[in-house]
Motif scaffolding. Structure first.
Motif, PDB file in Angstrom:
ATOM      1  N   LEU A  11      51.133  41.730  32.401  1.00 29.01           N
ATOM      2  CA  LEU A  11      50.375  42.300  33.823  1.00 29.01           C
ATOM      3  C   LEU A  11      48.777  41.954  33.617  1.00 29.01           C
ATOM      4  O   LEU A  11      48.434  41.608  34.686  1.00 29.01           O
ATOM      5  N   GLY A  12      48.269  42.310  32.353  1.00 27.32           N
ATOM      6  CA  GLY A  12      46.894  42.318  32.591  1.00 27.32           C
ATOM      7  C   GLY A  12      46.696  43.784  33.107  1.00 27.32           C
ATOM      8  O   GLY A  12      47.196  44.711  33.827  1.00 27.32           O
ATOM      9  N   PHE A  13      45.156  44.140  33.051  1.00 23.45           N
ATOM     10  CA  PHE A  13      44.802  45.475  33.645  1.00 23.45           C
ATOM     11  C   PHE A  13      45.120  45.732  35.089  1.00 23.45           C
ATOM     12  O   PHE A  13      45.672  46.637  35.485  1.00 23.45           O
ATOM     13  N   THR A  14      44.584  44.670  36.126  1.00 22.85           N
ATOM     14  CA  THR A  14      44.908  44.760  37.441  1.00 22.85           C
ATOM     15  C   THR A  14      46.390  44.886  37.793  1.00 22.85           C
ATOM     16  O   THR A  14      46.662  45.444  38.661  1.00 22.85           O
ATOM     17  N   GLY A  15      46.959  44.110  37.112  1.00 22.18           N
ATOM     18  CA  GLY A  15      48.483  44.131  37.297  1.00 22.18           C
ATOM     19  C   GLY A  15      49.292  45.289  36.973  1.00 22.18           C
ATOM     20  O   GLY A  15      50.008  45.822  37.741  1.00 22.18           O
ATOM     21  N   THR A  16      48.725  45.913  35.746  1.00 21.15           N
ATOM     22  CA  THR A  16      49.442  47.270  35.370  1.00 21.15           C
ATOM     23  C   THR A  16      48.892  48.362  36.483  1.00 21.15           C
ATOM     24  O   THR A  16      49.708  49.237  36.762  1.00 21.15           O
ATOM     25  N   PHE A  17      47.658  48.308  36.741  1.00 24.91           N
ATOM     26  CA  PHE A  17      47.069  49.350  37.572  1.00 24.91           C
ATOM     27  C   PHE A  17      46.756  49.205  39.063  1.00 24.91           C
ATOM     28  O   PHE A  17      45.839  49.220  39.654  1.00 24.91           O
ATOM     29  N   LEU A  18      47.767  48.449  39.539  1.00 25.84           N
ATOM     30  CA  LEU A  18      48.071  48.685  41.103  1.00 25.84           C
ATOM     31  C   LEU A  18      47.312  47.573  41.926  1.00 25.84           C
ATOM     32  O   LEU A  18      46.723  47.838  42.884  1.00 25.84           O
ATOM     33  N   GLY A  19      46.817  46.633  41.098  1.00 27.80           N
ATOM     34  CA  GLY A  19      45.781  45.658  41.662  1.00 27.80           C
ATOM     35  C   GLY A  19      46.369  44.910  43.028  1.00 27.80           C
ATOM     36  O   GLY A  19      45.627  44.544  43.849  1.00 27.80           O
ATOM     37  N   ASP A  20      47.898  44.689  43.116  1.00 25.44           N
ATOM     38  CA  ASP A  20      48.142  44.152  44.305  1.00 25.44           C
ATOM     39  C   ASP A  20      47.849  45.006  45.398  1.00 25.44           C
ATOM     40  O   ASP A  20      47.711  44.469  46.753  1.00 25.44           O
ATOM     41  N   TYR A  21      47.528  46.439  45.416  1.00 22.87           N
ATOM     42  CA  TYR A  21      47.395  47.263  46.461  1.00 22.87           C
ATOM     43  C   TYR A  21      45.781  46.925  46.861  1.00 22.87           C
ATOM     44  O   TYR A  21      45.180  47.244  48.005  1.00 22.87           O
ATOM     45  N   PHE A  22      45.077  46.379  46.032  1.00 19.06           N
ATOM     46  CA  PHE A  22      43.680  45.897  46.195  1.00 19.06           C
ATOM     47  C   PHE A  22      43.596  44.461  46.702  1.00 19.06           C
ATOM     48  O   PHE A  22      42.454  43.986  46.816  1.00 19.06           O
ATOM     49  N   GLY A  23      44.636  43.686  46.745  1.00 20.56           N
ATOM     50  CA  GLY A  23      44.643  42.368  47.290  1.00 20.56           C
ATOM     51  C   GLY A  23      44.628  41.479  45.932  1.00 20.56           C
ATOM     52  O   GLY A  23      44.300  40.205  46.192  1.00 20.56           O
ATOM     53  N   ILE A  24      44.753  42.039  44.522  1.00 20.67           N
ATOM     54  CA  ILE A  24      44.560  41.200  43.613  1.00 20.67           C
ATOM     55  C   ILE A  24      46.214  40.657  43.019  1.00 20.67           C
ATOM     56  O   ILE A  24      46.806  41.704  42.672  1.00 20.67           O
ATOM     57  N   LEU A  25      46.512  39.315  43.375  1.00 19.47           N
ATOM     58  CA  LEU A  25      47.791  39.235  42.969  1.00 19.47           C
ATOM     59  C   LEU A  25      47.770  38.000  41.768  1.00 19.47           C
ATOM     60  O   LEU A  25      46.900  37.262  41.723  1.00 19.47           O
TER      61      LEU A  25
END
Length: 199
Positions: A111-125
């Motif tokens: 997932l990487g850092f942003t995938g692990t730590f809720l990046g999808d809520y920040f628009g990082i998909l």
């Protein structure tokens, strides 16, 4: 279960602290992530969705360290279970810790850092939802790997308190999955629909 509860003093401050940190962590990150997804206030405050996600991820890691510390202190402050206090049980606990670490680390790697730590809520998909190992074997491997870690740690310490706290961890993660999964499925469905329209 009743025999297990006989070993646990629920009014012990370390036990109360462990229960509070176990239940607070997912509540905290889900509330903050949903608030960010609706308002984009963290992204604006940090000047970037990536920096905001890193800040939330750092806070989550810190809270997880506090949770693990409270979990350990609660175990150490309460009696051991004689039937678990042996080399065989210790080895089972060690194996569970190893399996849990494998799922947590490979999940983070996929997932990487942003995938692990809720990046999808920040628009990082990601380009698409991750389906490689460990996701090909288990849904939500980070949560179940973490649960296996706590279970292994509890067994290694022959701790009925640890076993009870691990059950609470598992229940909290089930609730978190029920809350998070529909959102994640929907944002990737929307992304696929947009990609399909462009094609």
């Amino acid at each position: 279960m009743i025999r297990l509860l006989g070993y646990v003093n629920p009014s012990d401050p370390s036990f109360v602290a462990a229960v509070l940190t176990i239940t607070f962590n997912p509540l905290f990150w889900n509330v903050v992530a949903r608030w960010e997804q609706k308002t984009r206030r963290l992204s604006k405050a940090f000047g970037s969705p990536y920096l905001a996600c890193y800040a939330l991820g750092g806070a989550i890691l810190l809270l997880n360290l506090v949770r693990s510390h409270c979990f350990t202190q609660a175990m150490l402050s309460q009696p051991k279970m004689e039937s678990l206090d042996n080399a065989g049980a210790y080895r089972v606990g060690l194996v569970l810790l190893g399996v849990g670490a494998l799922f947590v680390l490979t999940s983070f790697s996929a997932l990487g850092f942003t995938g692990t730590f809720l990046g999808d809520y920040f628009g990082i998909l990601k380009e698409a939802r991750v389906t490689t190992f460990p996701f090909s074997v288990l849904d939500n491997p980070m949560y179940w790997g973490s649960t296996a870690n706590y279970l292994g740690w509890a067994i290694m310490h022959a701790s009925p308190t640890g076993l009870l706290l691990t059950a609470i961890v598992a229940i909290v993660y089930v609730v978190a999955v029920l809350y998070e999964e529909p959102f994640t499925a929907e944002i990737y469905r929307q992304k696929a629909a947009k990609s399909h329209k462009r094609s």
